[in-house]
Write a protein that holds these residues in place. Structure first.
Motif, PDB file in Angstrom:
ATOM      1  N   LEU A   1       0.824  -1.206   0.000  1.00  0.00           N
ATOM      2  CA  LEU A   1       0.000   0.000   0.000  1.00  0.00           C
ATOM      3  C   LEU A   1       0.859   1.258   0.000  1.00  0.00           C
ATOM      4  CD1 LEU A   1      -2.779  -1.087   2.522  1.00  0.00           C
ATOM      5  CD2 LEU A   1      -2.892  -1.004   0.033  1.00  0.00           C
ATOM      6  N   ILE A   2       2.005   1.195   0.682  1.00  0.00           N
ATOM      7  CA  ILE A   2       2.923   2.342   0.642  1.00  0.00           C
ATOM      8  C   ILE A   2       3.421   2.571  -0.785  1.00  0.00           C
ATOM      9  CG2 ILE A   2       5.147   3.198   1.441  1.00  0.00           C
ATOM     10  CD1 ILE A   2       4.694   1.756   4.049  1.00  0.00           C
ATOM     11  N   GLY A   3       3.758   1.465  -1.480  1.00  0.00           N
ATOM     12  CA  GLY A   3       4.202   1.600  -2.862  1.00  0.00           C
ATOM     13  C   GLY A   3       3.119   2.138  -3.779  1.00  0.00           C
ATOM     14  N   LEU A   4       1.853   1.696  -3.562  1.00  0.00           N
ATOM     15  CA  LEU A   4       0.739   2.212  -4.366  1.00  0.00           C
ATOM     16  C   LEU A   4       0.552   3.709  -4.142  1.00  0.00           C
ATOM     17  CD1 LEU A   4      -2.069  -0.497  -4.114  1.00  0.00           C
ATOM     18  CD2 LEU A   4      -0.537  -0.033  -6.019  1.00  0.00           C
ATOM     19  N   THR A   5       0.641   4.133  -2.893  1.00  0.00           N
ATOM     20  CA  THR A   5       0.499   5.567  -2.602  1.00  0.00           C
ATOM     21  C   THR A   5       1.580   6.370  -3.308  1.00  0.00           C
ATOM     22  OG1 THR A   5      -0.442   5.006  -0.436  1.00  0.00           O
ATOM     23  CG2 THR A   5       0.352   7.258  -0.740  1.00  0.00           C
ATOM     24  N   GLU A   6       2.809   5.840  -3.272  1.00  0.00           N
ATOM     25  CA  GLU A   6       3.908   6.535  -3.949  1.00  0.00           C
ATOM     26  C   GLU A   6       3.678   6.573  -5.457  1.00  0.00           C
ATOM     27  OE1 GLU A   6       7.624   8.513  -4.033  1.00  0.00           O
ATOM     28  OE2 GLU A   6       6.269   8.001  -2.383  1.00  0.00           O
ATOM     29  N   ARG A   7       3.196   5.465  -6.013  1.00  0.00           N
ATOM     30  CA  ARG A   7       2.948   5.410  -7.456  1.00  0.00           C
ATOM     31  C   ARG A   7       1.879   6.408  -7.866  1.00  0.00           C
ATOM     32  NH1 ARG A   7       3.672   1.308 -11.331  1.00  0.00           N
ATOM     33  NH2 ARG A   7       4.528  -0.050  -9.711  1.00  0.00           N
ATOM     34  N   ALA A   8       0.781   6.460  -7.089  1.00  0.00           N
ATOM     35  CA  ALA A   8      -0.297   7.403  -7.411  1.00  0.00           C
ATOM     36  C   ALA A   8       0.177   8.844  -7.276  1.00  0.00           C
ATOM     37  CB  ALA A   8      -1.500   7.140  -6.508  1.00  0.00           C
ATOM     38  N   THR A   9       1.001   9.128  -6.279  1.00  0.00           N
ATOM     39  CA  THR A   9       1.500  10.494  -6.082  1.00  0.00           C
ATOM     40  C   THR A   9       2.392  10.924  -7.235  1.00  0.00           C
ATOM     41  OG1 THR A   9       1.397  10.186  -3.684  1.00  0.00           O
ATOM     42  CG2 THR A   9       2.759  11.991  -4.496  1.00  0.00           C
ATOM     43  N   LEU A  10       3.229  10.010  -7.740  1.00  0.00           N
ATOM     44  CA  LEU A  10       4.128  10.351  -8.839  1.00  0.00           C
ATOM     45  C   LEU A  10       3.370  10.653 -10.129  1.00  0.00           C
ATOM     46  CD1 LEU A  10       7.070   7.848  -8.269  1.00  0.00           C
ATOM     47  CD2 LEU A  10       7.076  10.320  -7.934  1.00  0.00           C
ATOM     48  N   THR A  11       2.179  10.085 -10.284  1.00  0.00           N
ATOM     49  CA  THR A  11       1.375  10.397 -11.470  1.00  0.00           C
ATOM     50  C   THR A  11       0.525  11.649 -11.284  1.00  0.00           C
ATOM     51  OG1 THR A  11      -0.415   8.947 -10.699  1.00  0.00           O
ATOM     52  CG2 THR A  11       1.264   7.971 -12.130  1.00  0.00           C
ATOM     53  N   GLY A  12       0.623  12.284 -10.117  1.00  0.00           N
ATOM     54  CA  GLY A  12      -0.164  13.486  -9.851  1.00  0.00           C
ATOM     55  C   GLY A  12      -1.511  13.206  -9.231  1.00  0.00           C
ATOM     56  N   GLY A  13      -1.754  11.962  -8.809  1.00  0.00           N
ATOM     57  CA  GLY A  13      -3.038  11.611  -8.211  1.00  0.00           C
ATOM     58  C   GLY A  13      -2.928  11.428  -6.715  1.00  0.00           C
ATOM     59  N   ARG A  14      -3.882  10.684  -6.167  1.00  0.00           N
ATOM     60  CA  ARG A  14      -3.896  10.416  -4.729  1.00  0.00           C
ATOM     61  C   ARG A  14      -4.527   9.047  -4.496  1.00  0.00           C
ATOM     62  NH1 ARG A  14      -7.660  14.420  -5.782  1.00  0.00           N
ATOM     63  NH2 ARG A  14      -9.861  13.803  -5.499  1.00  0.00           N
ATOM     64  N   LEU A  15      -4.201   8.466  -3.357  1.00  0.00           N
ATOM     65  CA  LEU A  15      -4.713   7.145  -3.015  1.00  0.00           C
ATOM     66  C   LEU A  15      -5.049   7.114  -1.528  1.00  0.00           C
ATOM     67  CD1 LEU A  15      -3.667   3.708  -4.264  1.00  0.00           C
ATOM     68  CD2 LEU A  15      -3.621   4.066  -1.802  1.00  0.00           C
ATOM     69  N   GLU A  16      -6.194   6.526  -1.229  1.00  0.00           N
ATOM     70  CA  GLU A  16      -6.630   6.360   0.154  1.00  0.00           C
ATOM     71  C   GLU A  16      -7.005   4.904   0.372  1.00  0.00           C
ATOM     72  OE1 GLU A  16      -9.898   8.988   0.587  1.00  0.00           O
ATOM     73  OE2 GLU A  16      -8.697  10.828   0.493  1.00  0.00           O
ATOM     74  N   HIS A  17      -6.766   4.425   1.570  1.00  0.00           N
ATOM     75  CA  HIS A  17      -7.122   3.042   1.882  1.00  0.00           C
ATOM     76  C   HIS A  17      -7.451   2.940   3.370  1.00  0.00           C
ATOM     77  CE1 HIS A  17      -3.171   2.485   3.805  1.00  0.00           C
ATOM     78  NE2 HIS A  17      -2.693   3.185   2.789  1.00  0.00           N
ATOM     79  N   GLY A  18      -8.271   1.975   3.710  1.00  0.00           N
ATOM     80  CA  GLY A  18      -8.634   1.790   5.108  1.00  0.00           C
ATOM     81  C   GLY A  18      -9.888   0.957   5.251  1.00  0.00           C
ATOM     82  N   PRO A  19     -10.240   0.603   6.484  1.00  0.00           N
ATOM     83  CA  PRO A  19     -11.437  -0.217   6.722  1.00  0.00           C
ATOM     84  C   PRO A  19     -12.721   0.562   6.457  1.00  0.00           C
ATOM     85  CG  PRO A  19     -10.445   0.460   8.791  1.00  0.00           C
ATOM     86  CD  PRO A  19      -9.509   0.900   7.719  1.00  0.00           C
TER      87      PRO A  19
END
Length: 404
Positions: free
Chosen positions: A371-389
């Motif tokens: 999930l940390i890697g996904l957040t970094e990937r989304a940030t590098l493309t100019g987007g954002r990512l959220e995750h949680g219960p």
């Protein structure tokens, strides 16, 4: 440590947890230190008054010895304020003073307690053992008028052992607090290092993918440019079409190049030349998961999916892939919903949801690095990512990626 919480800790602990030193590099006394020192001083004075009454009522002592006893007791009580600065010297001096002054007994016990708190056991063993050894001699030279010899020696020996034991307990408690604080700091540092490593690895993986795609675009650009060079007499429509391809490829290459700037690339040649997934490969990913036994519902409502930029499509694919992997590990047998919506100018939204896991299913450990890697990937493309219960106990990964 918050400044407002520092007052109730001893100065030795505040100096270790959050150094605040005074003159000569000594830890500055906290409000708690002043309260404890004053309480010890008052306790020594009260014990001294009680002993002074016994000394005055002893008919075997001359008046001069009674006055000297009380004078030494007063000096011993005043010396209690030095118990933090010179615990060894004070305890050793009061062992000697205690032989000549009965009223200095309370101050001697407090000095022994302070020694047990502030110094290792070897100091306590020597000085405390010397004080215990001198107790029988003291009551042999100056018998107590109210207690028998054995009762007086036993009572003072029990008080001495209790003072030493209490001081060692306080010292052990402080050392435990420092140890727990140190472990918490190390755990926090290690977690931060793991998060930074996961981000670095994610950046390297993204850089490898971007490098391959960029190389593909530049190769395509070179091929069309070479065709124009070797066929200058080609029809105008063909030349215009090739020029359009060159222009589009150059534009996309520049876009990929902007994304790769600042991202370090690991020199791993194992991944070179592999095909890079895009949004079009999402159907194959879902089909593969279904063949593996998962229940997956794909809801894809994307306007003009062929126009989705390659970098955005790769990121969306990786998000769906990681979401399905996590659902397979932590909620086996549950129905997973993958939703992909978007349009040019509005961006691309990817969501992966799964219901609560089966309570009978054994828990699967996870580090959260994906999930940390996904957040970094989304940030590098100019987007954002959220995750949680979710509110129902399930889990959701939701990302927005720019498109347009």
């Amino acid at each position: 440590m918050l400044p407002g919480r520092r007052w109730w800790l001893p100065s030795a602990l505040t100096h270790e947890l959050d150094p605040v030193t005074g003159r000569a590099g000594r830890p500055r006394r906290t409000a708690r230190d002043w309260v404890v020192d004053f309480s010890c001083f008052v306790l020594a004075v009260l014990l001294g008054f009680a002993a002074a009454d016994v000394v005055r009522d002893n008919p075997h002592l001359p008046h001069a010895l009674v006055v000297a006893d009380q004078l030494l007791g007063a000096l011993a009580c005043a010396a209690v304020w030095l118990r933090r600065r010179w615990p060894v010297g004070l305890a050793l001096a009061l062992v000697v003073v205690g032989l000549a002054s009965d009223t200095a007994g309370g101050a001697s016990l407090i000095a022994l307690f302070s020694l047990a708190v502030h110094r290792p056991f070897r100091y306590v063993a020597w000085i405390g053992g010397a004080q215990l050894a001198l107790v029988p001699l003291y009551y042999w030279l100056r018998p107590d008028p109210e207690l028998s010899y054995l009762a007086a020696v036993s009572f003072v020996a029990v008080l001495t052992v209790a003072a030493v034991g209490w001081g060692m307990f306080v010292r052990a408690k402080r050392q435990l607090l420092l140890s727990l604080r140190d472990r918490a700091r190390r755990a926090e540092t290690e977690a931060q290092l793991r998060a930074e490593q996961a981000q670095r690895l994610a950046r390297e993986a993204i850089a490898r993918e971007m490098h391959d795609v960029l190389a593909h675009r530049l190769t395509l650009l070179s091929v069309h440019a070479g065709a124009l060079e070797f066929r200058p007499d080609a029809p105008g429509a063909e030349i215009a079409r090739a020029a359009g391809v060159i222009r589009e490829s150059a534009h996309e290459a520049l876009q990929d190049l902007r994304e790769i700037i600042g991202v370090l690339r690991a020199g791993d040649a194992d991944d070179a030349g592999r095909p890079q997934p895009t949004l079009a490969a999402l159907d194959a990913l879902v089909a593969e998961s279904r063949e593996a036994g998962m229940k997956v519902v794909l809801d894809q409502r994307v306007t003009e999916p062929a126009q989705v930029p390659a970098s955005v499509g790769r990121t969306a694919y990786r998000i769906a892939q990681e979401g399905l992997t996590n659902a397979r590990k932590h909620a086996p047998g549950a129905e997973v919903t993958v939703t992909v919506t978007g349009a040019p100018g509005d961006g691309l939204t990817v969501a992966v949801r799964n219901p609560p896991p089966d309570r009978d299913a054994p828990p699967v450990p996870g580090s959260g690095q994906g999930l940390i890697g996904l957040t970094e990937r989304a940030t590098l493309t100019g987007g954002r990512l959220e995750h949680g219960p979710r509110a129902d106990g399930g889990f959701e990964i939701r990302a927005w990626l720019p498109w347009g």
